[in-house]
Motif scaffolding. Structure first.
Motif, PDB file in Angstrom:
ATOM      1  N   GLN A   1     -27.186  15.193  17.504  1.00  0.00           N
ATOM      2  CA  GLN A   1     -26.396  15.979  18.176  1.00  0.00           C
ATOM      3  C   GLN A   1     -26.876  15.817  20.076  1.00  0.00           C
ATOM      4  O   GLN A   1     -26.636  15.874  20.571  1.00  0.00           O
ATOM      5  N   LEU A   2     -28.208  15.247  20.075  1.00  0.00           N
ATOM      6  CA  LEU A   2     -28.837  16.211  21.577  1.00  0.00           C
ATOM      7  C   LEU A   2     -28.543  14.173  21.812  1.00  0.00           C
ATOM      8  O   LEU A   2     -29.478  14.030  22.921  1.00  0.00           O
ATOM      9  N   PHE A   3     -28.972  13.571  20.881  1.00  0.00           N
ATOM     10  CA  PHE A   3     -29.297  12.438  21.148  1.00  0.00           C
ATOM     11  C   PHE A   3     -28.390  11.471  21.449  1.00  0.00           C
ATOM     12  O   PHE A   3     -28.715  10.502  22.555  1.00  0.00           O
ATOM     13  N   VAL A   4     -27.328  11.461  20.911  1.00  0.00           N
ATOM     14  CA  VAL A   4     -25.660  10.558  21.191  1.00  0.00           C
ATOM     15  C   VAL A   4     -25.588  10.276  22.619  1.00  0.00           C
ATOM     16  O   VAL A   4     -25.305   9.502  22.753  1.00  0.00           O
ATOM     17  N   PRO A   5     -25.479  11.905  23.127  1.00  0.00           N
ATOM     18  CA  PRO A   5     -25.103  11.483  24.455  1.00  0.00           C
ATOM     19  C   PRO A   5     -25.868  11.351  25.575  1.00  0.00           C
ATOM     20  O   PRO A   5     -25.103  10.793  26.746  1.00  0.00           O
ATOM     21  N   VAL A   6     -27.209  10.929  25.235  1.00  0.00           N
ATOM     22  CA  VAL A   6     -28.004   9.839  26.252  1.00  0.00           C
ATOM     23  C   VAL A   6     -27.419   8.836  26.591  1.00  0.00           C
ATOM     24  O   VAL A   6     -27.057   8.153  27.414  1.00  0.00           O
ATOM     25  N   ALA A   7     -26.466   8.159  25.334  1.00  0.00           N
ATOM     26  CA  ALA A   7     -26.369   6.981  24.950  1.00  0.00           C
ATOM     27  C   ALA A   7     -25.259   6.785  25.813  1.00  0.00           C
ATOM     28  O   ALA A   7     -25.309   5.731  26.754  1.00  0.00           O
ATOM     29  N   ALA A   8     -24.216   7.735  25.578  1.00  0.00           N
ATOM     30  CA  ALA A   8     -22.485   7.177  26.317  1.00  0.00           C
ATOM     31  C   ALA A   8     -22.740   7.345  27.960  1.00  0.00           C
ATOM     32  O   ALA A   8     -21.913   6.971  28.426  1.00  0.00           O
TER      33      ALA A   8
END
Length: 441
Positions: free
Chosen positions: A184-191
């Protein structure tokens, strides 16, 4: 033709504006990290260290660091333009978020992780303020009708915030429990990259940069000869650079008071997040924490849609006071029903109806107070207040959980919201006194 115009939905009018759909959607995607990172940090850190205080404190450190720099970035956006500043900061922000995520994944020392959390927070800026400034800019040429639609636009953006906060916690909880404790710390970067790059690419709806001019360029009585702002304080369509240095938004008493109010009552939301997370874990139902937390956001989304269709009468401060009182009552219901997640969810839905109107009303008060050249900064101070409150709330809730468990921590939301009510009452009283003086002139 007139009858058709009169019956046209205000939301339809908003999205008929050129470029409105694009900047609204892209900003919504870019705000997803805001809804994911707070809970994401708590879930990741609790998994690594099995300590709610450390998890809540690190989430608070990140949020507080972001709060400190948000107004600074806002002034840069007002001064130099959204695209010019945004692309640079966006790149740095993505790198900082990835560094923190990889650090958590490799379980580096907690001290170093705290440093990375601070650095990550210092790269954050408020997409919500940027998109609200674009709405004000896009609606300015419509005069009085534009002011009416601005209420709808700000309510819409509050509703978008709630949609983001419905999806964000659910996605964070699902990724942490079903994929990987730090996914859940990596997906925000893509968004962030997807929404941010799309938002800054929409140059046709970007407000003009406001730059400082020299004293020699000032006309008689301090007037600016090439000001992009008309006598009503509205940025002229097609205006470009050339304005005197704007007054700081926080120097307006109404904005300062709102800033304090937003700090105080926003402590409640993060306290609820952390407490409900611990409560569901205690009950052995940790997998539904995202769904449980999203229920208040569902109610808030409904409240935003209703509020956006209303024609407000009288002082905006009166509306703010009313909704804060109702929110306090709702939080008392949280404490009374917390042992039954179904009842708690029902209370969350009803209580959530008050949330978006509070944010929309606060934004409208700022819009009616500050000069247009300081609008992004003014709106960002509310984001800053929200962030500071969120950091304090998660810290208090973490300490309360370790000391008293979920029952003690669930007392925090209604207490802090009740403390904001007298402040809103003060704002209403001052506003009424000012209006009476204005009417006597």
């Amino acid at each position: 033709m007139d009858s058709v115009t009169k019956t046209k939905s205000p939301y339809s009018e908003l999205f008929s504006l050129p470029g409105a759909k694009g900047f609204c959607l892209s900003a919504a995607i870019a705000r997803l990290p805001v809804a994911m990172m707070g809970l994401g940090i708590v879930l990741a850190l609790n998994h690594i260290y099995n300590n709610w205080t450390s998890a809540g404190l690190m989430s608070a450190v990140f949020t507080f660091s972001a709060a400190v720099v948000t107004p600074f970035y806002a002034r840069l956006f007002d001064r130099f333009g959204q695209r010019k500043v945004g692309l640079v900061v966006l790149s740095v922000q993505a790198v900082a978020m990835l560094a923190f995520a990889f650090g958590a994944m490799h379980r580096i020392s907690i001290g170093l992780l705290f440093i990375l959390a601070v650095l990550m927070g210092l790269t954050q800026f408020a997409f919500g303020a940027l998109v609200r400034t674009r709405w004000a800019w896009a609606l300015a040429p419509q005069g009085a009708r534009g002011e009416e639609l601005l209420n709808t636009a700000y309510a819409l953006e509050s509703g978008v915030d709630e949609c983001v906060f419905i999806l964000g916690p659910i996605l964070s909880a699902w990724l942490a429990t079903s994929v990987n404790p730090v996914a859940q710390l990596f997906v925000p970067v893509a968004a962030l990259l997807l929404g941010g790059l799309a938002f800054f690419s929409l140059r046709s709806t970007e407000p003009p940069a406001i730059t400082e001019v020299s004293q020699e360029q000032l006309g008689q009585a301090g007037r600016v000869t090439n000001s992009p702002v008309d006598q009503g304080g509205v940025v002229k369509p097609g205006a470009h650079q050339g304005r005197y240095k704007a007054k700081s938004a926080l120097s307006f008493p109404a904005v300062f008071l709102l800033f304090i109010i937003f700090i105080v009552f926003n402590m409640s939301f993060s306290a609820v997040d952390v407490t409900v997370t611990a409560l569901t874990k205690q009950m052995g139902k940790e997998g539904i924490v995202g769904l449980q937390l999203s229920l208040i956001a569902v109610g808030s989304l409904c409240g935003a849609l209703i509020f956006g269709s209303l024609k407000l009468k009288g002082s905006r401060w009166r509306y703010l006071l009313r909704y804060l009182i109702l929110l306090t009552i709702g939080y008392v219901g949280f404490r009374l029903t917390m042992n039954n997640l179904v009842l708690l969810g029902m209370v969350e839905l009803v209580t959530g109806l008050c949330v978006s109107p509070i944010y929309a009303t606060g934004n409208l008060i700022v819009r009616g107070t500050v000069d247009s050249s300081s609008l992004t900064e003014g709106l960002s101070w509310l984001n800053t207040g929200s962030s500071i409150g969120t950091s304090l709330g998660s810290t208090l809730a973490g300490v309360a959980l370790d000391a008293f468990g979920p029952p003690g921590a669930m007392m925090i939301p209604w207490i802090v919201t009740a403390c904001s009510v007298p402040l809103a009452l003060l704002g209403w009283a001052v506003s009424r006194k000012r209006d009476k003086k204005t009417n006597q002139l």
